[in-house]
Structures are given as structure tokens and as C-alpha cells.
Design a protein around this motif. Structure first.
Motif, PDB file in Angstrom:
ATOM      1  N   ASN A  39      45.440  46.958  46.685  1.00 60.34           N
ATOM      2  CA  ASN A  39      44.622  47.427  45.479  1.00 60.34           C
ATOM      3  C   ASN A  39      44.956  48.942  45.133  1.00 60.34           C
ATOM      4  O   ASN A  39      44.769  49.311  44.014  1.00 60.34           O
ATOM      5  N   TYR A  42      48.011  49.345  43.836  1.00 59.64           N
ATOM      6  CA  TYR A  42      48.197  48.937  42.391  1.00 59.64           C
ATOM      7  C   TYR A  42      47.605  50.034  41.381  1.00 59.64           C
ATOM      8  O   TYR A  42      48.024  50.256  40.308  1.00 59.64           O
ATOM      9  N   TYR A 115      50.155  40.171  42.799  1.00 61.08           N
ATOM     10  CA  TYR A 115      49.485  38.950  42.438  1.00 61.08           C
ATOM     11  C   TYR A 115      48.432  38.692  43.229  1.00 61.08           C
ATOM     12  O   TYR A 115      47.313  38.213  42.910  1.00 61.08           O
ATOM     13  N   ILE A 118      45.642  41.573  43.956  1.00 61.42           N
ATOM     14  CA  ILE A 118      44.505  42.520  43.040  1.00 61.42           C
ATOM     15  C   ILE A 118      43.851  41.572  42.162  1.00 61.42           C
ATOM     16  O   ILE A 118      42.861  42.160  41.454  1.00 61.42           O
ATOM     17  N   ILE A 119      43.909  40.129  41.987  1.00 63.12           N
ATOM     18  CA  ILE A 119      43.345  39.426  41.030  1.00 63.12           C
ATOM     19  C   ILE A 119      42.046  38.857  41.524  1.00 63.12           C
ATOM     20  O   ILE A 119      41.837  38.525  42.528  1.00 63.12           O
ATOM     21  N   LYS A 120      40.950  39.110  40.913  1.00 57.46           N
ATOM     22  CA  LYS A 120      39.649  38.807  41.457  1.00 57.46           C
ATOM     23  C   LYS A 120      39.419  37.362  41.293  1.00 57.46           C
ATOM     24  O   LYS A 120      38.706  36.693  41.745  1.00 57.46           O
ATOM     25  N   GLU A 162      41.301  38.371  35.876  1.00 60.35           N
ATOM     26  CA  GLU A 162      40.769  39.661  35.451  1.00 60.35           C
ATOM     27  C   GLU A 162      41.025  40.258  37.262  1.00 60.35           C
ATOM     28  O   GLU A 162      40.875  39.675  38.126  1.00 60.35           O
ATOM     29  N   THR A 163      41.421  41.595  37.200  1.00 54.87           N
ATOM     30  CA  THR A 163      41.699  42.001  38.544  1.00 54.87           C
ATOM     31  C   THR A 163      40.494  42.863  38.820  1.00 54.87           C
ATOM     32  O   THR A 163      39.499  43.057  38.144  1.00 54.87           O
ATOM     33  N   ASP A 167      41.210  45.108  34.662  1.00 58.35           N
ATOM     34  CA  ASP A 167      42.341  44.860  33.820  1.00 58.35           C
ATOM     35  C   ASP A 167      42.541  43.242  33.548  1.00 58.35           C
ATOM     36  O   ASP A 167      41.974  42.471  34.669  1.00 58.35           O
TER      37      ASP A 167
END
Length: 394
Positions: A39, A42, A115, A118-120, A162-163, A167
Motif C-alpha cells: 500500500n 502504491y 492488485y 491495494i483494493i479495499k 475502490e482502493t 482511487d
């Protein structure tokens, strides 16, 4: 300080790409500690993309310093992807009311290892909410929950994510594994869903005294516990970004429709090679394929019908020969996207057919295809790798 023993990104760490720098003593040789926080990486990468004034030509120049975390040699590794993203932002970005920068690019514009980390969760624009990946994983086997989630996501070709820093990423559905795919469900239905119980002798019939009520109750509790443990293990293995996280080093797109067939071998974002075939199997005036017409009508003996039946046989043989030619690559591939409506599917996934044993990695193409040739396949390729990024400047 010594590098951490179990880094999360071993491939990058072994190349010495990411480091945590300590500049407190100017005369002291710089000590470095490997950073394994994707994270944070990123955020640095993102800072390089959005900082349009940064000079990317400098060697080992440091950008987007955050709490001592700096990008130096790694910039050389990602420089081209950063340049490409900047170019996309310059040509297609638009400032909306939320003051976000939006661009359309490809899934390869972000390093593949970002990928999974970082994706929430899935972002539902209509409800302005984000459903976390962990919540989806816990309810993946709940039919009603997943049915409602499908309804919220919609019938479009893409899913919005959503990250952790806000984002928004829009990715084609075939590139993520949120929902169970057609052949995944088929594979489960073929096998005995409770076959795993036979691995434990204690729940077998030979182990139980059916005259002992206590023993029967104990056996029932053990069976229910094993079923629950098995369910939890399946939930724990939920990996929605396994395809993107693999970097798509080797994957295929296959189109088969109306006597036409096209297959492309792809490495990353490059189509390496392709093969095509076309046979006359469609009845021109009636508009029906001969193989389907024979199922509903009396057998025709015209010259045209015999030609179409012979071409149908040749068509299927050519498909099997082509898949046999690519067998090793197909077996080791990360993903196979297949468009084969109706009877065409049986040429690939039917009993004893080439893709039967590896159907778990086969996904029905979630796009409308007009014909099966290379021109159409290239359009499909461009659509499935499309990535829309909405950077949240806040």
C-alpha cells in the motif's frame, strides 16, 4: 538494519528495488531496510504518476518521499508505465466535481502485484458504498447474498473497485474472480461435494456401532464439524485477484462461432501468435447451421448438405489439432477466455475434449462477439484489458 526475513514481495526485494532510507547522518553510509508494504509502495508509485513536473530522466532520483520511504532504482523499473499513465491522463483526464483525475488505460499500467493488496472492495456507484473483499469472502457461499451483490454490480461488462486511499478502478469482469464462473460451478456439480468426508476413517460406517446412540451422535457432530471446516477452508482460499496478481504471463482468447474459429496466444499485453479457420457449415437461405438443422428435421441428402456435414467434421478436427498444438501452453496458462455459444462449447468442454481437464481456468467471455476472426478477437482483447482509473486527489 537487516532485511526482513519473510518479505511480501520477494521478487522485487531480491532485485533491490524497494528500500527504506535513513538520511539522519550525512557522513554515514546509508543503511537500507527492505519495505514490504505494498500500500505504501502504491502511494509512492501514484505520487510519481501524478507529479507531472518530476524529471523521469534522472538516474536513481528520489520521488514522492513518504515517511522516509523512497523510490530510487525502482523508478527505472516502472518508468515506462508511469510515462504511459501520464500520457493517458494528459489525453483523456477530466476534472469532475470531485476534483478527481480520470483516465482510460490497460490493466498492465499498474504493476501486477498491486492488485491483490491495494483494493479495499467493490464500489457500488448507485448506492455510493464500498463492500469490502473480506465481507464478500465470508458470504461467497451464501446464494442470496451473492445474488443481491450481482444485482448491485449490474449486468455490465466491468466491475468497479475502490482502493484503500480512495482511487476508483474499473476492471473487466473476466479479469477478476469475484463471482463463481460457469465451469467452476460445473466442476463442483460433477464431483461428490462431500467426498472429502471419506478421507476421515472415524466417520466411516465401519467405525460406528449403530446400537450405541452416543456413538451415532458423536459421529454426526464430527461430520458437521468437518463440513464446517471444509467450508471455511474454501472461504479462506478466496482469491478474487489471482489472475491479475499472476501478471498474466501466458493466457488465451478463443472464439468459435458459425463455423469460424480463432485462437490467440497472449503474453502480458502482447498477442504472440494466432490461428484461424473458417468452414462452410451454415445454410445460407434458411440461416441455420447444418448440425442444428439435422436435429430438428429429416436428414437431407443434397450436395450442399453433405458438404456442410463434411465441413463440420473437418472444422471440429481442426479445432482439436490446434488445441493439441497449444496443449502445453494451455495447461500452464493463467486464464483462457472462451466464446463458444451453443453447440460450439461441446467442442472444447465436452467429455474427452481438450479443455475438459483444465476447465477451472476457462471463463465464458462476458462480451458480445459478432464473428470469430482475428479482427474481432483483437477488439475483444482491447476491451478485456481495459482499465479505467479515477485518481482521488484528496
Amino acid at each position: 538494519m537487516e532485511p526482513t526475513e519473510t518479505p511480501i514481495v520477494p521478487s522485487l526485494i531480491s532485485e533491490g528495488l524497494f528500500t527504506l532510507c535513513d538520511d539522519s547522518d550525512e557522513g554515514k553510509e546509508e543503511e537500507k531496510e527492505v519495505c514490504h508494504d505494498e500500500n505504501q509502495l502504491y502511494l509512492n508509485y501514484r505520487g510519481c504518476v501524478l507529479d507531472k513536473n518530476a524529471d523521469l530522466g534522472g538516474k536513481k532520483k528520489e520521488y514522492a518521499s513518504l515517511d522516509g520511504l523512497k523510490l530510487d532504482e525502482s523508478l527505472e523499473s516502472f518508468k515506462q508505465t508511469i510515462i504511459n499513465l501520464r500520457s493517458c491522463l494528459k489525453s483523456s483526464s477530466k476534472i469532475e466535481e470531485s476534483k478527481s483525475l480520470t483516465c482510460t488505460t490497460t490493466i498492465f499500467s499498474l504493476p501486477y502485484f498491486f492488485y491483490p493488496s491495494i483494493i479495499k472492495g467493490i464500489h457500488i456507484p448507485s448506492k455510493s458504498i464500498t463492500i469490502e473483499i473480506s465481507t464478500i469472502a465470508a458470504n461467497r457461499n451464501d446464494y442470496e447474498y451473492m445474488k443481491d451483490l450481482r444485482k448491485d454490480v449490474g449486468q455490465g461488462k466491468s466491475i468497479t473497485f475502490e482502493t484503500f486511499n480512495g482511487d476508483i478502478l474499473t476492471i473487466h469482469k473476466n479479469m477478476v474472480n469475484i463471482f463463481k464462473h460457469e465451469f467452476e460451478d460445473e466442476e463442483e456439480s460433477d464431483d461428490n461435494k462431500f467426498a472429502f468426508l471419506s478421507e476421515e476413517a472415524r466417520v466411516g460406517a465401519d467405525y460406528i456401532d449403530y446400537n450405541d446412540k452416543g456413538a451415532l451422535l458423536k459421529r454426526q457432530r464430527e461430520i458437521l464439524k468437518k463440513i464446517d471446516d471444509h467450508k471455511k477452508s474454501k472461504e479462506a482460499s478466496f482469491a478474487p485477484f489471482s489472475v491479475l496478481g499472476s501478471g498474466l504471463k501466458n493466457w488465451f482468447i478463443i472464439l468459435c462461432q458459425g463455423g469460424k474459429f480463432c485462437i490467440a496466444k497472449i503474453q502480458g499485453d502482447q498477442i504472440i501468435e494466432h490461428k484461424s479457420d473458417s468452414k462452410y457449415v451454415q445454410r445460407k437461405k434458411a440461416g441455420k447451421r447444418q448440425i442444428n438443422f439435422d436435429k430438428t428435421s429429416s436428414c437431407m441428402t443434397s450436395v450442399g448438405s453433405q458438404m456442410r456435414r463434411n465441413n463440420e467434421r473437418l472444422h471440429q478436427e481442426h479445432i482439436e489439432e490446434t488445441l493439441k498444438f497449444y496443449k502445453e501452453d494451455l495447461d500452464s496458462s493463467d486464464l483462457i477466455l472462451l466464446h463458444a455459444p451453443g453447440v460450439n462449447k461441446l467442442f472444447f468442454i465436452g467429455p474427452d475434449k481438450p479443455l475438459r481437464e483444465i476447465r477451472a481456468k476457462v471463463r465464458t467471455l462476458n462480451l458480445q462477439v459478432t464473428t470469430a476472426n482475428y479482427t474481432e478477437l483483437k477488439k475483444v482483447f482491447d476491451k478485456v484489458i481495459e482499465l479505467k482509473i479515477c485518481f482521488n486527489e484528496n
